[in-house]
Scaffold this motif. Structure first.
Motif, PDB file in Angstrom:
ATOM      1  N   THR A  94      17.909 -13.279 -12.441  1.00 40.35           N
ATOM      2  CA  THR A  94      19.048 -14.195 -12.358  1.00 40.35           C
ATOM      3  C   THR A  94      20.191 -13.580 -11.559  1.00 40.35           C
ATOM      4  O   THR A  94      21.299 -14.091 -11.583  1.00 40.35           O
ATOM      5  CB  THR A  94      19.538 -14.577 -13.757  1.00 40.35           C
ATOM      6  OG1 THR A  94      19.973 -13.389 -14.446  1.00 40.35           O
ATOM      7  CG2 THR A  94      18.439 -15.258 -14.549  1.00 40.35           C
ATOM      8  N   GLN A  95      19.909 -12.436 -10.888  1.00 41.79           N
ATOM      9  CA  GLN A  95      20.926 -11.713 -10.134  1.00 41.79           C
ATOM     10  C   GLN A  95      21.935 -11.103 -11.106  1.00 41.79           C
ATOM     11  O   GLN A  95      21.691 -10.991 -12.301  1.00 41.79           O
ATOM     12  CB  GLN A  95      21.639 -12.640  -9.125  1.00 41.79           C
ATOM     13  CG  GLN A  95      20.706 -13.334  -8.151  1.00 41.79           C
ATOM     14  CD  GLN A  95      20.410 -12.498  -6.929  1.00 41.79           C
ATOM     15  OE1 GLN A  95      21.293 -11.892  -6.366  1.00 41.79           O
ATOM     16  NE2 GLN A  95      19.160 -12.479  -6.517  1.00 41.79           N
ATOM     17  N   THR A 137      23.672  -4.058 -13.928  1.00 39.34           N
ATOM     18  CA  THR A 137      23.378  -5.489 -13.840  1.00 39.34           C
ATOM     19  C   THR A 137      24.531  -6.375 -14.278  1.00 39.34           C
ATOM     20  O   THR A 137      24.386  -7.596 -14.326  1.00 39.34           O
ATOM     21  CB  THR A 137      22.138  -5.825 -14.682  1.00 39.34           C
ATOM     22  OG1 THR A 137      22.306  -5.287 -16.013  1.00 39.34           O
ATOM     23  CG2 THR A 137      20.888  -5.238 -14.059  1.00 39.34           C
ATOM     24  N   ARG A 138      25.680  -5.796 -14.577  1.00 35.11           N
ATOM     25  CA  ARG A 138      26.880  -6.592 -14.837  1.00 35.11           C
ATOM     26  C   ARG A 138      27.696  -6.662 -13.547  1.00 35.11           C
ATOM     27  O   ARG A 138      27.773  -5.692 -12.792  1.00 35.11           O
ATOM     28  CB  ARG A 138      27.748  -5.979 -15.937  1.00 35.11           C
ATOM     29  CG  ARG A 138      27.017  -5.706 -17.226  1.00 35.11           C
ATOM     30  CD  ARG A 138      26.296  -6.910 -17.766  1.00 35.11           C
ATOM     31  NE  ARG A 138      27.189  -7.983 -18.133  1.00 35.11           N
ATOM     32  CZ  ARG A 138      26.808  -9.125 -18.696  1.00 35.11           C
ATOM     33  NH1 ARG A 138      25.514  -9.338 -18.914  1.00 35.11           N
ATOM     34  NH2 ARG A 138      27.672 -10.050 -19.010  1.00 35.11           N
ATOM     35  N   SER A 146      28.494  -4.691  -8.324  1.00 33.82           N
ATOM     36  CA  SER A 146      28.020  -4.289  -9.642  1.00 33.82           C
ATOM     37  C   SER A 146      29.140  -3.556 -10.373  1.00 33.82           C
ATOM     38  O   SER A 146      29.796  -2.668  -9.819  1.00 33.82           O
ATOM     39  CB  SER A 146      26.810  -3.365  -9.502  1.00 33.82           C
ATOM     40  OG  SER A 146      26.624  -2.559 -10.641  1.00 33.82           O
ATOM     41  N   LEU A 182      17.184  -6.214  -9.990  1.00 36.90           N
ATOM     42  CA  LEU A 182      16.832  -5.741 -11.329  1.00 36.90           C
ATOM     43  C   LEU A 182      16.732  -6.895 -12.313  1.00 36.90           C
ATOM     44  O   LEU A 182      16.018  -6.819 -13.313  1.00 36.90           O
ATOM     45  CB  LEU A 182      17.876  -4.735 -11.836  1.00 36.90           C
ATOM     46  CG  LEU A 182      17.862  -3.352 -11.195  1.00 36.90           C
ATOM     47  CD1 LEU A 182      19.078  -2.565 -11.658  1.00 36.90           C
ATOM     48  CD2 LEU A 182      16.580  -2.604 -11.548  1.00 36.90           C
ATOM     49  N   ASP A 183      17.486  -7.963 -12.049  1.00 30.05           N
ATOM     50  CA  ASP A 183      17.497  -9.120 -12.942  1.00 30.05           C
ATOM     51  C   ASP A 183      17.167 -10.345 -12.105  1.00 30.05           C
ATOM     52  O   ASP A 183      17.817 -10.599 -11.091  1.00 30.05           O
ATOM     53  CB  ASP A 183      18.876  -9.274 -13.585  1.00 30.05           C
ATOM     54  CG  ASP A 183      18.879 -10.268 -14.726  1.00 30.05           C
ATOM     55  OD1 ASP A 183      18.329 -11.365 -14.553  1.00 30.05           O
ATOM     56  OD2 ASP A 183      19.440  -9.959 -15.790  1.00 30.05           O
ATOM     57  N   GLN A 210      24.714 -10.520 -13.706  1.00 35.64           N
ATOM     58  CA  GLN A 210      25.263 -11.344 -14.775  1.00 35.64           C
ATOM     59  C   GLN A 210      26.781 -11.215 -14.771  1.00 35.64           C
ATOM     60  O   GLN A 210      27.319 -10.109 -14.689  1.00 35.64           O
ATOM     61  CB  GLN A 210      24.710 -10.893 -16.132  1.00 35.64           C
ATOM     62  CG  GLN A 210      23.202 -11.040 -16.240  1.00 35.64           C
ATOM     63  CD  GLN A 210      22.794 -12.488 -16.108  1.00 35.64           C
ATOM     64  OE1 GLN A 210      23.326 -13.359 -16.790  1.00 35.64           O
ATOM     65  NE2 GLN A 210      21.851 -12.749 -15.222  1.00 35.64           N
ATOM     66  N   GLU A 215      15.818   0.930 -12.902  1.00 35.61           N
ATOM     67  CA  GLU A 215      17.270   1.114 -13.020  1.00 35.61           C
ATOM     68  C   GLU A 215      17.644   2.590 -12.944  1.00 35.61           C
ATOM     69  O   GLU A 215      18.611   2.972 -12.268  1.00 35.61           O
ATOM     70  CB  GLU A 215      17.756   0.499 -14.331  1.00 35.61           C
ATOM     71  CG  GLU A 215      19.269   0.411 -14.451  1.00 35.61           C
ATOM     72  CD  GLU A 215      19.710  -0.377 -15.668  1.00 35.61           C
ATOM     73  OE1 GLU A 215      20.928  -0.439 -15.912  1.00 35.61           O
ATOM     74  OE2 GLU A 215      18.843  -0.929 -16.389  1.00 35.61           O
ATOM     75  N   GLU A 235      17.077  -0.194 -19.336  1.00 32.73           N
ATOM     76  CA  GLU A 235      15.968  -1.006 -19.823  1.00 32.73           C
ATOM     77  C   GLU A 235      14.687  -0.821 -19.034  1.00 32.73           C
ATOM     78  O   GLU A 235      13.622  -1.235 -19.469  1.00 32.73           O
ATOM     79  CB  GLU A 235      16.362  -2.485 -19.811  1.00 32.73           C
ATOM     80  CG  GLU A 235      17.492  -2.812 -20.773  1.00 32.73           C
ATOM     81  CD  GLU A 235      17.858  -4.281 -20.747  1.00 32.73           C
ATOM     82  OE1 GLU A 235      17.357  -4.995 -19.847  1.00 32.73           O
ATOM     83  OE2 GLU A 235      18.626  -4.715 -21.626  1.00 32.73           O
ATOM     84  N   ARG A 236      14.749  -0.212 -17.853  1.00 25.86           N
ATOM     85  CA  ARG A 236      13.538  -0.060 -17.052  1.00 25.86           C
ATOM     86  C   ARG A 236      13.668   1.143 -16.136  1.00 25.86           C
ATOM     87  O   ARG A 236      14.776   1.602 -15.832  1.00 25.86           O
ATOM     88  CB  ARG A 236      13.266  -1.325 -16.240  1.00 25.86           C
ATOM     89  CG  ARG A 236      14.393  -1.708 -15.293  1.00 25.86           C
ATOM     90  CD  ARG A 236      14.098  -3.004 -14.565  1.00 25.86           C
ATOM     91  NE  ARG A 236      14.160  -4.155 -15.464  1.00 25.86           N
ATOM     92  CZ  ARG A 236      13.941  -5.399 -15.064  1.00 25.86           C
ATOM     93  NH1 ARG A 236      13.599  -5.635 -13.817  1.00 25.86           N
ATOM     94  NH2 ARG A 236      14.051  -6.391 -15.907  1.00 25.86           N
ATOM     95  N   ARG A 278      27.016  -1.395 -17.135  1.00 30.28           N
ATOM     96  CA  ARG A 278      25.650  -1.576 -16.659  1.00 30.28           C
ATOM     97  C   ARG A 278      25.638  -1.964 -15.186  1.00 30.28           C
ATOM     98  O   ARG A 278      26.509  -2.690 -14.708  1.00 30.28           O
ATOM     99  CB  ARG A 278      24.951  -2.674 -17.462  1.00 30.28           C
ATOM    100  CG  ARG A 278      24.619  -2.307 -18.897  1.00 30.28           C
ATOM    101  CD  ARG A 278      23.464  -1.337 -18.953  1.00 30.28           C
ATOM    102  NE  ARG A 278      22.289  -1.842 -18.247  1.00 30.28           N
ATOM    103  CZ  ARG A 278      21.415  -2.691 -18.763  1.00 30.28           C
ATOM    104  NH1 ARG A 278      21.584  -3.163 -19.990  1.00 30.28           N
ATOM    105  NH2 ARG A 278      20.358  -3.082 -18.055  1.00 30.28           N
TER     106      ARG A 278
END
Length: 216
Positions: free
Chosen positions: A73-74, A121-122, A135, A70-71, A76, A171, A167-168, A119
């Protein structure tokens, strides 16, 4: 379920700082494929049971790569406690308090129909599977559903998951598929887990939206 437990050895060259210990999945206790690196908190065994860790391991194995994608940068890193100008001892105490707060949150949610995971992505930098952090959203969701969903269904209630900051579309799709897979793993009727999203201030609908769409 028989828990498979192992404790990784620590290097003896010099004492580790707390930050190093937290960042190294080689330091900690591993149960059913999940490694916990935080200092033990009171009553954490009531939250991180062998069944709960096996459940988290299954979700991570099936959805971890897609979540990371999803990110670019992998995942976060999740700051689990506020930065402090104090020394290692004080920072370690802050980290232990943060871990205890996570445990206490899930203890307090027992029987609660609503949960708001972090999230997807955290990353949860104290929980690893095969060297990769889980995650934070997956951890919060998985623990809540594994601990509470059956009880809620028995009481003729449904678990509602509040999804903040989506955000998308990808997700949301992962969440929906993860709901369906969690229902299968636990043995819940399809569609038991409900999602609530919140529209932006610019959206004419405003407020909370119950997501009925299910992934196929």
């Amino acid at each position: 379920m028989n828990a498979q437990t192992s404790i990784a050895p620590k290097p003896s060259t010099r004492p580790e700082t707390h930050a190093e210990r937290m960042a190294d999945p080689g330091n900690g206790i591993t149960i059913n494929g999940i490694t916990l690196t935080a200092a033990r908190a009171s009553r954490q065994n009531e939250v991180f049971t062998a069944d709960a860790l096996s459940f988290l391991s299954s979700l991570h194995r099936e959805f971890g790569e897609r979540i990371a994608a999803l990110d670019p940068t992998q995942l976060q890193p999740e700051r689990n406690f506020a930065p402090s100008p104090a020394g290692h001892k004080e920072r370690a105490m802050e980290a232990e308090a943060s871990w205890k707060a996570l445990v206490d949150k899930h203890l307090a949610q027992s029987g609660c129909a609503f949960a708001t995971p972090r999230r997807l992505t955290r990353s949860e930098d104290r929980i690893f599977s095969q060297g990769q952090p889980l995650s934070a959203g997956l951890v919060d969701f998985g623990l809540h559903i594994q601990r509470c969903a059956r009880r809620l269904v028995a009481e003729k209630r449904a678990p509602f998951i509040s999804l903040l900051g989506l955000e998308r579309e990808e997700e949301l799709e992962i969440w929906q598929e993860m709901f369906a897979r969690a229902e299968e793993l636990i043995g819940l009727p399809a569609g038991t887990i409900r999602a609530i999203t919140f529209s932006s201030a610019d959206d004419d609908r405003g407020g909370a939206i119950l997501v009925e769409k299910r992934a196929r």
